[in-house]
Design a protein around this motif. Structure first.
Motif, short mmCIF file in Angstrom:
data_model
loop_
_atom_site.label_atom_id
_atom_site.label_comp_id
_atom_site.label_asym_id
_atom_site.label_seq_id
_atom_site.Cartn_x
_atom_site.Cartn_y
_atom_site.Cartn_z
N ALA A 1 0.83 -1.21 0.00
CA ALA A 1 0.00 0.00 0.00
C ALA A 1 0.87 1.26 0.00
O ALA A 1 0.59 2.22 -0.73
CB ALA A 1 -0.94 -0.01 1.20
N ALA A 2 1.93 1.27 0.81
CA ALA A 2 2.83 2.43 0.87
C ALA A 2 3.55 2.62 -0.46
O ALA A 2 3.70 3.75 -0.94
CB ALA A 2 3.84 2.25 2.00
N GLU B 1 2.51 1.61 -3.50
CA GLU B 1 1.54 2.05 -4.50
C GLU B 1 1.17 3.52 -4.30
O GLU B 1 0.94 4.24 -5.26
CB GLU B 1 0.32 1.15 -4.48
CG GLU B 1 0.62 -0.23 -5.04
CD GLU B 1 -0.52 -1.23 -4.88
OE1 GLU B 1 -1.55 -0.90 -4.24
OE2 GLU B 1 -0.37 -2.36 -5.39
N ALA B 2 1.14 3.96 -3.05
CA ALA B 2 0.84 5.38 -2.77
C ALA B 2 1.94 6.29 -3.32
O ALA B 2 1.68 7.44 -3.65
CB ALA B 2 0.69 5.59 -1.27
N ARG B 3 3.17 5.76 -3.44
CA ARG B 3 4.28 6.52 -4.02
C ARG B 3 4.36 6.34 -5.54
O ARG B 3 5.30 6.81 -6.17
CB ARG B 3 5.61 6.08 -3.39
CG ARG B 3 5.73 6.41 -1.92
CD ARG B 3 7.12 6.14 -1.36
NE ARG B 3 7.67 4.83 -1.61
CZ ARG B 3 7.60 3.78 -0.79
NH1 ARG B 3 6.97 3.90 0.36
NH2 ARG B 3 8.15 2.64 -1.11
#
Length: 113
Positions: free
Chosen positions: A41-42, A44-46
């Motif tokens: 998730a982290a 993909e957020a970047r």
């Protein structure tokens, strides 16, 4: 009195077991599949994709904005400057071994394995 003590111990034991559920203890980092999900998730957020390298290494790889642009040194690129083509790499970081140019423009081999 003995029944009260037994009931109190039973309640405390039940609370201890319930608090051991994943995510129930604040401040502790996730482990196992929860850790992988949090890292994905982290990443993909970047703007990246979580990739596996071998059996146990995961890394976040994303596309660069200057892929294919001509370069003469590392500072010319968002990622790395590929030595053979003298162009900016399309992804960062690059997996495997690649000849890249340093900030001084010298050729070095960089490996992520």
């Amino acid at each position: 009195m003995m029944r009260f003590a037994f009931a109190l111990i039973s309640v405390l034991a039940l609370l201890a077991v319930v608090s051991c559920k994943p995510g129930a203890t604040p401040g502790l980092p996730p482990v196992g599949t929860a850790a992988v999900a949090a890292e994905r998730a982290a990443c993909e957020a970047r703007g990246g994709n979580l990739r596996a390298l071998g059996a146990s290494l995961m890394f976040c790889q994303r596309q660069t904005g200057d892929a294919g642009k001509a370069c003469a040194r590392a500072d010319d690129c968002e990622g790395v400057c590929l030595a053979r083509s003298r162009s900016c790499a399309p992804l960062t970081p690059l997996a495997g071994c690649n000849d890249i140019l340093t900030s001084a423009g010298t050729v070095v081999s960089e490996c992520l394995q």
